[in-house]
Design a protein around this motif. Structure first.
Motif, mmCIF file in Angstrom:
data_model
loop_
_atom_site.group_PDB
_atom_site.id
_atom_site.type_symbol
_atom_site.label_atom_id
_atom_site.label_comp_id
_atom_site.label_asym_id
_atom_site.label_seq_id
_atom_site.Cartn_x
_atom_site.Cartn_y
_atom_site.Cartn_z
ATOM 1 N N ALA A 197 0.817 -1.211 0.000
ATOM 2 C CA ALA A 197 0.000 0.000 0.000
ATOM 3 C C ALA A 197 0.855 1.268 0.000
ATOM 4 N N HIS A 198 2.102 1.146 0.429
ATOM 5 C CA HIS A 198 2.952 2.330 0.544
ATOM 6 C C HIS A 198 4.007 2.441 -0.541
ATOM 7 N N THR A 199 3.886 1.660 -1.589
ATOM 8 C CA THR A 199 4.826 1.795 -2.699
ATOM 9 C C THR A 199 4.062 1.997 -3.995
ATOM 10 N N ARG A 200 4.652 2.770 -4.866
ATOM 11 C CA ARG A 200 4.068 2.968 -6.196
ATOM 12 C C ARG A 200 4.865 2.190 -7.249
ATOM 13 N N SER A 201 5.890 1.506 -6.813
ATOM 14 C CA SER A 201 6.742 0.755 -7.732
ATOM 15 C C SER A 201 6.072 -0.560 -8.130
ATOM 16 N N PRO A 202 5.792 -0.737 -9.422
ATOM 17 C CA PRO A 202 5.180 -2.001 -9.855
ATOM 18 C C PRO A 202 6.053 -3.213 -9.530
ATOM 19 N N SER A 203 7.363 -3.063 -9.631
ATOM 20 C CA SER A 203 8.223 -4.215 -9.342
ATOM 21 C C SER A 203 8.196 -4.548 -7.852
ATOM 22 N N ASP A 204 8.134 -3.528 -6.990
ATOM 23 C CA ASP A 204 8.014 -3.782 -5.553
ATOM 24 C C ASP A 204 6.678 -4.444 -5.226
ATOM 25 N N GLN A 205 5.603 -3.967 -5.846
ATOM 26 C CA GLN A 205 4.284 -4.548 -5.605
ATOM 27 C C GLN A 205 4.260 -6.015 -6.024
ATOM 28 N N LEU A 206 4.882 -6.324 -7.156
ATOM 29 C CA LEU A 206 4.950 -7.707 -7.608
ATOM 30 C C LEU A 206 5.762 -8.550 -6.626
#
Length: 81
Positions: free
Chosen positions: A31-40
């Motif tokens: 919820a606190h990241t906008r990085s697609p790679s981090d979300q993945l």
């Protein structure tokens, strides 16, 4: 509808609690990241936490890599000491 027979649950309660806690941490991080790679990465981590029987590689699968990583870590530790 009848209640589920809890005796059939094959995961001990402490393991379920640990998984729930880890998933909460991962959901918060997502919820606190906008990085697609981090979300993945967080989503994959959550999958692994909740599916402990998924086959994953270990240091035994890549002995040269494990030895190289240990050597690099030792070299970094010496430089920072």
């Amino acid at each position: 509808m009848t209640a589920a027979d809890l005796a059939r649950v094959d995961v001990p309660l402490p393991v379920v609690a640990e998984q729930a806690g880890a998933c909460a941490v991962l959901r918060d991080a997502m919820a606190h990241t906008r990085s697609p790679s981090d979300q993945l990465a967080y989503a994959l981590d959550a999958y692994l936490v909740t599916h402990p029987d998924v086959p994953v590689s270990t240091d035994d699968d890549y002995p040269a890599w494990a030895a190289d990583l240990a050597a690099r870590t030792a070299n970094q530790t010496r430089r920072t000491s």
